[in-house]
Design a protein around this motif. Structure first.
Motif, PDB file in Angstrom:
ATOM      1  N   ALA A 156     -61.985  10.500  12.054  1.00 38.10           N
ATOM      2  CA  ALA A 156     -62.877  10.544  10.893  1.00 38.10           C
ATOM      3  C   ALA A 156     -62.133  10.171   9.616  1.00 38.10           C
ATOM      4  O   ALA A 156     -62.641   9.412   8.775  1.00 38.10           O
ATOM      5  N   ASP A 157     -60.928  10.701   9.459  1.00 39.18           N
ATOM      6  CA  ASP A 157     -60.133  10.405   8.267  1.00 39.18           C
ATOM      7  C   ASP A 157     -59.810   8.911   8.182  1.00 39.18           C
ATOM      8  O   ASP A 157     -59.935   8.294   7.113  1.00 39.18           O
ATOM      9  N   ARG A 158     -59.402   8.326   9.310  1.00 41.88           N
ATOM     10  CA  ARG A 158     -59.078   6.900   9.310  1.00 41.88           C
ATOM     11  C   ARG A 158     -60.331   6.055   9.057  1.00 41.88           C
ATOM     12  O   ARG A 158     -60.287   5.047   8.348  1.00 41.88           O
ATOM     13  N   ALA A 159     -61.451   6.454   9.641  1.00 43.42           N
ATOM     14  CA  ALA A 159     -62.695   5.703   9.475  1.00 43.42           C
ATOM     15  C   ALA A 159     -63.180   5.751   8.031  1.00 43.42           C
ATOM     16  O   ALA A 159     -63.682   4.756   7.495  1.00 43.42           O
ATOM     17  N   ARG A 160     -63.025   6.898   7.392  1.00 47.24           N
ATOM     18  CA  ARG A 160     -63.422   6.994   5.987  1.00 47.24           C
ATOM     19  C   ARG A 160     -62.549   6.094   5.122  1.00 47.24           C
ATOM     20  O   ARG A 160     -63.004   5.541   4.129  1.00 47.24           O
ATOM     21  N   GLY A 161     -61.273   5.934   5.532  1.00 46.79           N
ATOM     22  CA  GLY A 161     -60.394   5.007   4.823  1.00 46.79           C
ATOM     23  C   GLY A 161     -60.848   3.565   4.969  1.00 46.79           C
ATOM     24  O   GLY A 161     -60.537   2.724   4.116  1.00 46.79           O
ATOM     25  N   LEU A 162     -61.601   3.296   6.034  1.00 46.20           N
ATOM     26  CA  LEU A 162     -62.173   1.959   6.236  1.00 46.20           C
ATOM     27  C   LEU A 162     -63.541   1.824   5.584  1.00 46.20           C
ATOM     28  O   LEU A 162     -64.241   0.837   5.800  1.00 46.20           O
ATOM     29  N   ARG A 163     -63.930   2.839   4.831  1.00 45.96           N
ATOM     30  CA  ARG A 163     -65.205   2.880   4.116  1.00 45.96           C
ATOM     31  C   ARG A 163     -66.405   2.922   5.076  1.00 45.96           C
ATOM     32  O   ARG A 163     -67.456   2.362   4.817  1.00 45.96           O
ATOM     33  N   MET A 164     -66.200   3.607   6.204  1.00 43.74           N
ATOM     34  CA  MET A 164     -67.311   3.834   7.118  1.00 43.74           C
ATOM     35  C   MET A 164     -67.984   5.153   6.772  1.00 43.74           C
ATOM     36  O   MET A 164     -67.361   6.066   6.206  1.00 43.74           O
ATOM     37  N   LYS A 165     -69.255   5.269   7.108  1.00 46.68           N
ATOM     38  CA  LYS A 165     -69.956   6.543   6.995  1.00 46.68           C
ATOM     39  C   LYS A 165     -69.783   7.255   8.331  1.00 46.68           C
ATOM     40  O   LYS A 165     -70.026   6.678   9.390  1.00 46.68           O
ATOM     41  N   VAL A 166     -69.339   8.516   8.287  1.00 46.19           N
ATOM     42  CA  VAL A 166     -69.028   9.232   9.521  1.00 46.19           C
ATOM     43  C   VAL A 166     -69.997  10.396   9.715  1.00 46.19           C
ATOM     44  O   VAL A 166     -70.184  11.226   8.817  1.00 46.19           O
ATOM     45  N   ILE A 167     -70.628  10.413  10.894  1.00 41.06           N
ATOM     46  CA  ILE A 167     -71.470  11.542  11.287  1.00 41.06           C
ATOM     47  C   ILE A 167     -70.875  12.119  12.565  1.00 41.06           C
ATOM     48  O   ILE A 167     -70.157  11.435  13.298  1.00 41.06           O
ATOM     49  N   ALA A 168     -71.142  13.402  12.837  1.00 43.23           N
ATOM     50  CA  ALA A 168     -70.490  14.037  13.976  1.00 43.23           C
ATOM     51  C   ALA A 168     -71.409  15.034  14.653  1.00 43.23           C
ATOM     52  O   ALA A 168     -72.141  15.779  13.994  1.00 43.23           O
ATOM     53  N   TYR A 169     -71.328  15.050  15.978  1.00 39.36           N
ATOM     54  CA  TYR A 169     -71.976  16.089  16.776  1.00 39.36           C
ATOM     55  C   TYR A 169     -70.888  16.951  17.399  1.00 39.36           C
ATOM     56  O   TYR A 169     -70.043  16.464  18.149  1.00 39.36           O
ATOM     57  N   ASP A 170     -70.884  18.233  17.060  1.00 39.43           N
ATOM     58  CA  ASP A 170     -69.927  19.193  17.609  1.00 39.43           C
ATOM     59  C   ASP A 170     -70.509  20.591  17.371  1.00 39.43           C
ATOM     60  O   ASP A 170     -70.646  21.012  16.220  1.00 39.43           O
ATOM     61  N   PRO A 171     -70.869  21.321  18.433  1.00 35.51           N
ATOM     62  CA  PRO A 171     -71.484  22.639  18.247  1.00 35.51           C
ATOM     63  C   PRO A 171     -70.615  23.613  17.468  1.00 35.51           C
ATOM     64  O   PRO A 171     -71.132  24.549  16.855  1.00 35.51           O
ATOM     65  N   PHE A 172     -69.291  23.401  17.467  1.00 39.54           N
ATOM     66  CA  PHE A 172     -68.398  24.326  16.786  1.00 39.54           C
ATOM     67  C   PHE A 172     -68.034  23.879  15.373  1.00 39.54           C
ATOM     68  O   PHE A 172     -67.262  24.544  14.689  1.00 39.54           O
ATOM     69  N   LEU A 173     -68.558  22.761  14.948  1.00 38.53           N
ATOM     70  CA  LEU A 173     -68.285  22.268  13.597  1.00 38.53           C
ATOM     71  C   LEU A 173     -69.252  22.923  12.614  1.00 38.53           C
ATOM     72  O   LEU A 173     -70.460  22.785  12.733  1.00 38.53           O
ATOM     73  N   THR A 174     -68.715  23.659  11.653  1.00 36.33           N
ATOM     74  CA  THR A 174     -69.566  24.302  10.665  1.00 36.33           C
ATOM     75  C   THR A 174     -69.876  23.338   9.523  1.00 36.33           C
ATOM     76  O   THR A 174     -69.130  22.374   9.283  1.00 36.33           O
TER      77      THR A 174
END
Length: 525
Positions: A156-174
């Protein structure tokens, strides 16, 4: 002097660390199972990578073995139950190759976006097909992460550096952790519908197996590109092949396969498909890191008894262990129960103790709860690393002691915050030793949690138990124990049944269709 065998090729720094700590070490690689079995009895520790298979047969000959250290994450090549039964600690190094694996996922994403393998092959074949290879930019595209743990967060960090929009599915991610990472937490269906690129960063468990099934692949947007550097089995490979052939899937890159080594696959040769031979951890830096880490962990254990990243042993002092052992067994069962029944979109967890339990060290009890809870989604979680993994995902963990006297001489209660509100389970120790469930989601139910079980929610009505028993009997499933609770007469009732074998999926659907049934879930402890 402890003695360690390094049985797989490993960076020389591992042997140097062992010798510096006063441990004798032999580096003997390439042994057959019979050859390894013949020599393993003389060693206190075994350091491995993926080539050595630590089977029950090998362990039976390892009469002096105290610890197995896996330089890497996956421990599919170690029979952990057999090791546990023999008192052998199994360790891994879950964070030594995180950056390397994340970078490989990014590299494969670039390869798909710009068709690099095909363009390279074409150019080296003497062609100059400049107009054939029209790629896409990563900038402004939406990247969907399935799994936002250690590796996923780096991607996610690297993708944001590429100016991508990042979405995530993870039941444990608050939501709070998502904000910290600069990503948007979404449901799986939302991710499938929105993502231009999808990368997977989750272990292979019963819940994640074929998470990109044929049905879910059909939900993705046309032209989606999919990257998997996590585990084979997360994607239905046949459905992926069909999606590529039809053009619905714009490209796919796999570093892992259901069967490895993958010498053949229907995917090979498919236009838009890129593959690598499980290279996620294959960098010089990663190999050095995991070798150093496994040697340091094993040396700590053999010299001073310290335990780090153990998969089958908590971090405990010798004085605390006898008192805490039954409480930790209870705590892990409660965590596993709530994890199997209420595992989606968890916002927080409260671990409360009262009575005799309130006088003990709460950290190992809390770690045991989290290990049981998170094992539903991870095959490498344990009582040592579970608190770290929970913190990494932003899971709010609250530990509470109560001095009050309750209905039981000792009680452990686990409450998770879900989208439907808080859900709570509680247990005690029978005879100060045997874990016993006493409350399930507000309903008084006393039950032992062990083996294969069935959880049934139904309307309290005459004849239901008979219909349930008859259905199981006709299917050849024997009931071991039967535990019943209800909120009130004629209201909602809960059944917990232990059964002598796992209940197959078709039978679960049959039970779901019985009159009065609201929910049926197979459990395993």
């Amino acid at each position: 002097m402890p003695k360690v065998l390094i049985s797989d090729k490993m960076d020389p720094k591992a042997a140097e660390i062992f010798r510096a700590r006063g441990i004798e070490v032999d580096e003997i690689t390439g042994k057959t199972p019979d050859e390894l079995k013949a020599i393993i009895g003389q060693y206190d520790g075994l350091a491995i990578r993926s080539a050595t298979k630590v089977t029950k047969d090998i362990l039976s000959a390892a009469t002096n073995l105290k610890v197995v250290g896996r330089a890497g994450i996956g421990v599919d090549n170690v029979d952990i139950p057999a090791a546990s039964a023999q008192g052998v600690v199994v360790m891994n190094t879950p964070f030594g190759n995180s950056i390397t694996t994340a970078e490989h996922a990014i590299a494969l994403m670039f390869a798909l976006a710009r068709q690099l393998p095909e363009a390279d092959a074409s150019t080296q074949a003497g062609k100059w097909e400049k107009n054939r290879f029209m790629g896409v930019e990563l900038t402004s595209k939406t990247l969907g992460l399935i799994g936002a743990g250690n590796i996923g967060s780096i991607v996610a960090d690297r993708a944001r550096g590429l100016r991508m929009k990042v979405i995530a599915y993870d039941p444990f991610l608050t939501p709070e952790r998502a904000v910290e990472l600069g990503i948007e937490k979404v449901t799986l269906d939302d991710l499938l519908a929105r993502a231009d690129f999808i990368t997977l960063h989750t272990p292979l468990t019963d819940q994640t197996r074929n998470i990109l099934s044929r049905e879910n692949l059909a939900k993705t947007r046309k032209g989606v590109r999919i990257i998997n550097c996590a585990r084979g089995g997360l994607i239905d490979e046949a459905a992926l092949k069909d999606g590529l052939d039809s053009g619905h899937i714009g490209g796919a890159a796999l570093d892992v396969f259901v069967t490895e080594p993958a010498k053949e696959s229907p995917l090979f040769g498919t236009p838009g498909f890129v593959s690598t031979p499980h290279l996620g951890a294959s960098t010089t830096e990663a190999q050095v890191n995991v070798a150093i880490q496994v040697a340091e962990q094993m040396a700590d254990f053999l010299v001073s008894g310290g335990v780090t990243n153990a998969l089958n042993m908590p971090s405990l002092s010798a004085e605390e262990a006898p008192k805490l052992k039954p409480y930790m067994a209870l705590a892990e069962k409660l965590g596993s129960l709530v994890g199997q029944l209420a595992h989606d979109a968890l916002g927080g967890i409260a671990i409360e103790v009262e009575g005799a339990a309130a006088q003990l060290n709460l950290k190992p009890i809390s770690g045991a709860v989290l290990a049981g809870l998170m094992r539903v989604h991870s095959d490498t979680v344990n009582m040592v690393n579970a608190p770290f993994l929970a913190k990494e995902r932003g899971l709010d963990v609250r530990e509470v002691r109560h001095d009050r006297e309750g209905d039981y001489h000792t009680l452990v209660r686990v409450t998770v915050d879900t989208q439907e509100g808080p859900k709570s389970v509680a247990g005690t120790l029978f005879g100060n030793a045997a874990p016993r469930l006493v409350e399930l989601f507000g309903i008084k139910v006393e039950a032992d949690l062990q083996g294969d079980m069935l959880y049934v929610v139904n309307e309290d009505a005459p004849g239901f138990i008979g219909r349930l028993g008859q259905t199981l009997g006709e299917a050849g499933v024997n009931i071991g124990t039967f535990h019943l609770g209800r909120r009130n007469a004629g209201g909602e009732a809960v059944l917990l049944l232990s059964v002598d074998q796992p209940v197959p999926e078709p039978l679960l659907w049959q039970l779901c269709n019985l009159p009065g049934v609201k929910k049926v879930k197979a459990l395993r402890f």
